[in-house]
Structure formats: structure tokens, C-alpha cells
Design an enzyme around this catalytic site. Structure first.
Site, short mmCIF file in Angstrom:
data_model
loop_
_atom_site.label_atom_id
_atom_site.label_comp_id
_atom_site.label_asym_id
_atom_site.label_seq_id
_atom_site.Cartn_x
_atom_site.Cartn_y
_atom_site.Cartn_z
N CYS A 301 18.26 24.03 46.11
CA CYS A 301 19.26 23.21 46.78
C CYS A 301 18.85 21.75 46.92
O CYS A 301 19.60 20.94 47.46
CB CYS A 301 19.59 23.81 48.14
SG CYS A 301 20.10 25.54 48.03
N HIS A 441 20.50 17.74 55.82
CA HIS A 441 20.63 18.94 54.99
C HIS A 441 21.33 20.05 55.77
O HIS A 441 22.11 20.81 55.20
CB HIS A 441 19.25 19.41 54.53
CG HIS A 441 19.28 20.64 53.68
ND1 HIS A 441 19.85 20.67 52.43
CD2 HIS A 441 18.81 21.90 53.91
CE1 HIS A 441 19.72 21.89 51.91
NE2 HIS A 441 19.10 22.65 52.80
N GLU A 452 14.69 20.66 60.85
CA GLU A 452 15.03 19.34 60.32
C GLU A 452 15.31 18.36 61.46
O GLU A 452 14.85 17.21 61.42
CB GLU A 452 16.25 19.42 59.40
CG GLU A 452 16.63 18.07 58.81
CD GLU A 452 17.88 18.11 57.96
OE1 GLU A 452 18.14 17.12 57.24
OE2 GLU A 452 18.61 19.12 58.01
N LYS A 472 28.03 19.80 55.31
CA LYS A 472 28.16 21.25 55.10
C LYS A 472 29.01 21.92 56.17
O LYS A 472 29.47 23.05 55.98
CB LYS A 472 26.79 21.90 55.02
CG LYS A 472 25.95 21.47 53.82
CD LYS A 472 24.61 22.17 53.81
CE LYS A 472 23.75 21.74 52.63
NZ LYS A 472 23.24 20.36 52.79
N HIS A 477 27.70 25.15 51.73
CA HIS A 477 26.50 24.74 50.99
C HIS A 477 26.76 24.88 49.50
O HIS A 477 26.90 25.98 48.98
CB HIS A 477 25.33 25.62 51.42
CG HIS A 477 24.00 25.12 50.96
ND1 HIS A 477 23.85 24.04 50.10
CD2 HIS A 477 22.74 25.54 51.25
CE1 HIS A 477 22.57 23.84 49.88
NE2 HIS A 477 21.87 24.74 50.57
N PHE A 537 15.01 26.36 48.46
CA PHE A 537 14.12 27.52 48.41
C PHE A 537 12.90 27.16 47.56
O PHE A 537 13.03 26.54 46.50
CB PHE A 537 14.83 28.72 47.79
CG PHE A 537 15.76 29.45 48.73
CD1 PHE A 537 15.95 29.03 50.03
CD2 PHE A 537 16.46 30.57 48.29
CE1 PHE A 537 16.82 29.71 50.89
CE2 PHE A 537 17.32 31.25 49.15
CZ PHE A 537 17.50 30.82 50.45
#
Length: 550
Positions: A301, A441, A452, A472, A477, A537
């Protein structure tokens, strides 16, 4: 062993002659040899005071001696001397079994650079200090075009206006029967046409991720004013494409597996190339005739940010004047949904899809999978000005780091994210006080959002002007496309002076400051510097920075 010793003896004589006996009185470059040795590895040159420098590697064996002897280049004067010829007719030829041509081949190897031999004499330090590099101004990178394919529209202005109004693009998935799955919602694109952008023969065969990529890429060109007339004038060898994908052509590959159950003859002959992540960029470059940097990056991502930063670096280094950069993904198929369900990563708020994606809200239960593409047209500033392009924003720089911690979970201490942000600021020459907008994010996962947020507060918590939001919350996402679509949102915020709301943030996590997070309505903001984060990931962290062009 005896054979090796006897064979090495004449070669040692030659090496000694080369290193000790020959002197040259001319001026020599201090650049090290670029001769490719031992599988292309560079050899470290040892210090010496003569006209020849040998690598410190070597030994008594033939291989060691050859490695050493090829790690330097004699000067032109040596060839005019009796150096090599002094070996006689039985010199090198006796070693390598060739009566003729061996000397010429060796000499050609030394002349491989530009037709001229190069000395490798090491000049005294005081002489080197006098040879200063000319001061060069770093090439600036600007955004001159952009396009998106998203659940909220396929035009950058339509997309951003929907964001400003707090419209959600999350709905029930209609592409296939979701009844066997606990998650039945997503950021699905309901209608999409490639008419006028992609040839029909490809539209029928390509995976959606490629169709989204090609369409968004060409629309970004059109948005940037790259008409056919302009295309005829630009240097296509200095134009590149770097648009990545996290998942690639999953449907194409899945369909191939199903066809193989019957026979390989039933397989799509394009299943291999159309499933690979690089082929989207490649096909777009072929269509445009662009011969500059062309490849893809796949870092889950964080893919788009990696592509954007690498594209900008190609421009800064002078390898390109124009780059199409971003990401594209479409995994709205059973294997895609099932895979993320198996990870226990998706929201199951099926009864109220528009409320499912809720970053920083205590009632969040996972992210919402989406699909789409985002493409930025990055251009060298002077090149853009010369053709009279509209400049939307300036790209300042960015950074990558790796958590090196867990496949799917962020580091508990947020060290990787903090390091990434601080490196991005240092690389860009931006102070923490100048960053007053962050497109986070924040995916709506219990662990990720807070990690975050805490990292952002560590870096920017003292800035009273700071505003943070998550795109998002409205589109879900978009995996490998997320960073590019969110970069477009950041640039649009700079252009319009408005930042979009965080929807569904009804009960914030404990410790989250709502004076920092944007509320349920759009807010006016004079953006100094915008930061956009993307994490993937595997522990991939990425941050990119944009600012108004001045």
C-alpha cells in the site's frame, strides 16, 4: 599447484613491469577505473605514488593475478613505450594459448570507455582540493497534471469536490456474489469506460488495474496540456512512466487458473504479461512512444509514494524531463476479498456501508477495500515553464524506511514512521513548523491509526496550525493506488485552499486531539507544506511533500 605457479611467473613479470618500471610525465585524471571485473563488481584502488594502481585484492593464483592486473589501466604513454612489447612473442600468448590477437584484445579492453586510454594516477591531496565541482542548481520538480479513477469520480475536480462535501463512495459490492463472505462492502467503481482512451482489443483482454492505469495516465497528460502538437516537440527519450501496483492483474491470473482446469489451450495468451505489475507502465509507454525510465514498483500500500519519489529523482538527476507516476489496483474479486477477510483486516459493517470506514473512531472494525488509480504528471520546472504549462504545486521530496518488525503490524513505538517523516523533512530542506497539512495513511484499523497519530504528534505536535485528515474515510483503501489518489487530494488542497473532512469520526480515540484532526466539515487552510503518508504490508513506510509553487 606447480602448474599454477609456473604459469603465473611470466604474468608477475609483466605486472612488475607495469607497476614499477614505467613512468609517465603527463597530466592524469584522478578518476578511478570503471573496468568491469569479476562479474561486474568494482575494485577498490589502493593508494600508490606511481602511474599505476593495483587493487588490494589478489593473490598468488592466476585468478587473483588477473583480477589485480585488470583493476587498473595504463596511460597512453605506456602503449607507446616498450612495456607490453617487451614481453616478446611468447609473453601473454604463452599464457592464454593464443598466438595472435591477445595483446590487441587486452588493449581494446583498456580503451573501452571512449576510445581514449585513461591513466589512474592518484594526484596529491592538495591538487585535488583545487579541482572544485562547478556549483549546480538542483532541478526542481512540479506537478503539471493529474487524474484519478475512484469510487467518487474519474476526474480530479469531481473527485475532490465530493471529498469536500463529505460524500462516501463505500457501498455494497455488486461485481460478484458476496454472500459467502462476512464482508460484503467496498469502495467499488460502479461504472467505468475506456472509450477514447484504450483500444477495444485491449479493453476486452486487460485486467482492470491496467485499464484504470492507462486511462488515468492519458487523462493526466491531457490535464497537463500535453497535446499531440506538444508531443511532437518534446524529447521522448526524456519522458518516462513509473506507475506501480500492489497486486497486479489478479483477475487475469485467477481466470487463467480456472481455464487451466480445462486445458492450457483455453488460457488467455496474454495472461502472463497482463498479470505482471510492470506491464501497465510498459503498455502506456508503448502507446505514447516514451523511451525514458519505465518500470513499476510494488511495495504493497506504499507503492504509489515509492513511484512518485523515484519519478521525481529521475527528473532531479536529469534522466527525465517528464514522468507519469502513481499507482493502480483492482482486487474487487472473490480471491481479493477472501484474502483480506482471511487476514481479519476488513470491516464487517455491512448494514451501513457509508459508516464503515472511520479512521480514529473508537468504533472502527477494520479497513474497507477499494479500487482505482491515481496518476501525477511530474515535470522539471524549466521544461514546464518553457511550454507554458499550468503548475499546480511543487514536489519537495520524500523518504522511505522499513519497520523490519512484522508482516502486517506497525512497530509499537512508531520508530519507522518517525524516521521516515524526519528523513523526508531533512531531504526536502523543510522545517517541522512549515508542515501544516497532513493527508494521513489512517486506514481505519485499530492499531494502525493510533500508531501513525502518535508518530505525527511526536514530529509536529507543537504546531498549532496543523490539520490532519484521511481520504480513506470516504473512498476506502485503494491499496497500491492509495498514495497517488491521496497525493492528488493533497495537491487539490493546495490549489483550492480547502481541506476535506474526516467523516464518521463520531467518538475519537482517547488521547486524540480534535484540534488537530479535521472535523465533519471541510475547512479553509492556507497550506504551506503538505505531507502525505503511505504505509504497506511488510513494514514499508513512505512520506512525500508538496507545497504551493512560488
Amino acid at each position: 599447484m606447480a602448474a599454477a605457479t609456473s604459469a603465473a611467473s611470466p604474468l608477475c613479470t609483466w605486472l612488475v613491469a607495469a607497476c614499477m618500471s614505467v613512468t609517465c610525465d603527463g597530466d592524469y585524471s584522478a578518476r578511478p577505473s570503471r573496468a568491469k571485473l569479476g562479474g561486474g563488481r568494482r575494485r577498490r584502488l589502493a593508494k600508490c605514488s606511481g602511474s599505476y594502481c593495483l587493487s588490494s585484492r589478489g593473490g598468488s593464483s592466476i585468478q587473483g593475478l588477473m583480477t589485480s592486473c585488470l583493476a587498473f589501466e595504463p596511460c597512453d604513454d605506456y602503449y607507446s613505450s616498450q612495456g607490453l612489447s617487451s614481453l616478446g612473442s611468447n609473453g601473454l600468448s604463452s599464457l592464454f594459448g593464443s598466438k595472435t590477437g591477445s595483446l590487441n584484445r587486452s588493449r581494446r579492453r583498456f580503451n573501452a570507455h571512449s576510445g581514449e586510454t585513461m591513466a589512474v594516477a592518484v594526484q596529491p591531496t592538495e591538487e585535488l582540493t583545487k579541482q572544485k565541482k562547478p556549483i549546480t542548481r538542483q532541478r526542481r520538480v512540479v506537478v503539471t497534471g493529474m487524474s484519478v479513477v475512484t469510487p467518487l469520480g474519474h476526474d480530479a475536480d469531481v473527485f475532490y469536490n465530493n471529498l469536500l462535501e463529505g460524500v462516501s463512495g463505500i457501498s455494497e459490492i455488486e461485481a460478484f456474489d458476496c454472500s459467502p463472505f462476512p464482508t460484503k462492502i467496498g469502495g467499488e467503481i460502479k461504472s467505468f469506460s475506456t472509450d477514447g482512451w484504450v483500444a477495444p482489443k485491449f479493453s476486452r483482454r486487460m485486467d482492470k488495474f491496467m485499464l484504470y492505469l492507462l486511462t488515468a495516465g492519458k487523462k493526466a497528460l491531457a490535464d497537463g496540456g500535453i497535446t499531440e502538437e506538444v508531443m511532437e516537440k518534446i524529447d521522448k527519450t526524456k519522458c518516462g512512466v513509473l506507475i506501480g501496483s500492489a497486486m497486479g492483474g489478479m483477475k487475469i491470473f485467477n481466470d487463467a487458473i480456472e481455464a487451466l482446469r480445462v486445458s492450457y489451450k483455453k488460457m488467455n495468451p496474454f495472461c502472463v504479461p497482463f498479470a505482471t505489475t510492470n506491464m501497465g507502465s510498459a503498455m502506456l509507454a508503448m502507446d505514447l512512444g516514451w523511451m525514458g525510465p519505465n518500470y513499476s514498483i510494488s511495495t504493497a500500500c506504499a507503492t504509489s509514494n515509492f513511484c512518485i519519489l523515484n519519478s521525481a529523482n529521475h527528473i532531479i538527476r536529469g534522466e527525465a524531463d517528464i514522468m507519469l507516476s502513481g499507482g493502480s489496483d483492482s482486487v474487487m474479486i472473490p480471491i481479493g476479498l477472501g484474502g483480506f477477510v482471511a487476514c481479519r483486516a476488513l470491516s464487517q459493517r455491512n448494514s451501513d456501508p457509508t459508516k464503515a470506514s472511520r479512521p480514529w473512531d473508537t468504533n472502527r472494525d477494520g479497513f474497507v477495500m477499494g479500487e482505482g488509480a491515481g496518476v501525477l504528471l511530474l515535470e522539471e520546472l524549466e521544461h514546464a515553464k518553457k511550454r507554458g504549462a499550468t503548475i499546480y504545486a511543487e514536489f519537495l521530496g520524500g523518504s522511505f524506511t522499513c519497520d523490519a518488525y512484522h508482516m502486517t503490524e506497525p512497530r509499537p513505538d512508531g520508530a519507522g514512521v518517525i524516521q521516515c517523516i524526519e528523513k523526508a523533512l531533512a531531504q526536502s530542506g523543510v522545517s517541522k513548523e512549515d508542515v501544516n497539512y497532513i493527508n494521513a495513511h489512517a486506514t481505519s484499523t485499530p492499531a494502525g491509526d493510533l500508531k501513525e497519530y502518535n508518530a505525527l504528534m511526536h514530529c509536529f505536535g507543537q504546531n498549532p496550525e496543523l490539520r490532519v485528515n484521511s481520504t480513506k474515510s470516504m473512498i476506502g483503501h485503494l491499496l497500491g493506488a492509495a498514495g497517488a489518489v491521496e497525493a492528488v487530494a493533497a495537491v487539490q488542497a493546495i490549489r483550492t485552499g480547502w481541506v476535506h473532512p474526516n467523516i464518521n469520526l463520531e467518538d475519537p480515540d482517547e488521547g486524540v486531539d480534535m484540534k488537530v484532526l479535521v472535523g465533519p466539515k471541510k475547512e479553509r487552510l492556507d497550506i504551506k507544506v503538505a505531507l502525505s503518508n503511505s504505509f504497506g504490508f511488510g513494514g514499508h513506510n513512505s512520506s512525500v511533500l508538496f507545497a504551493p509553487y512560488k
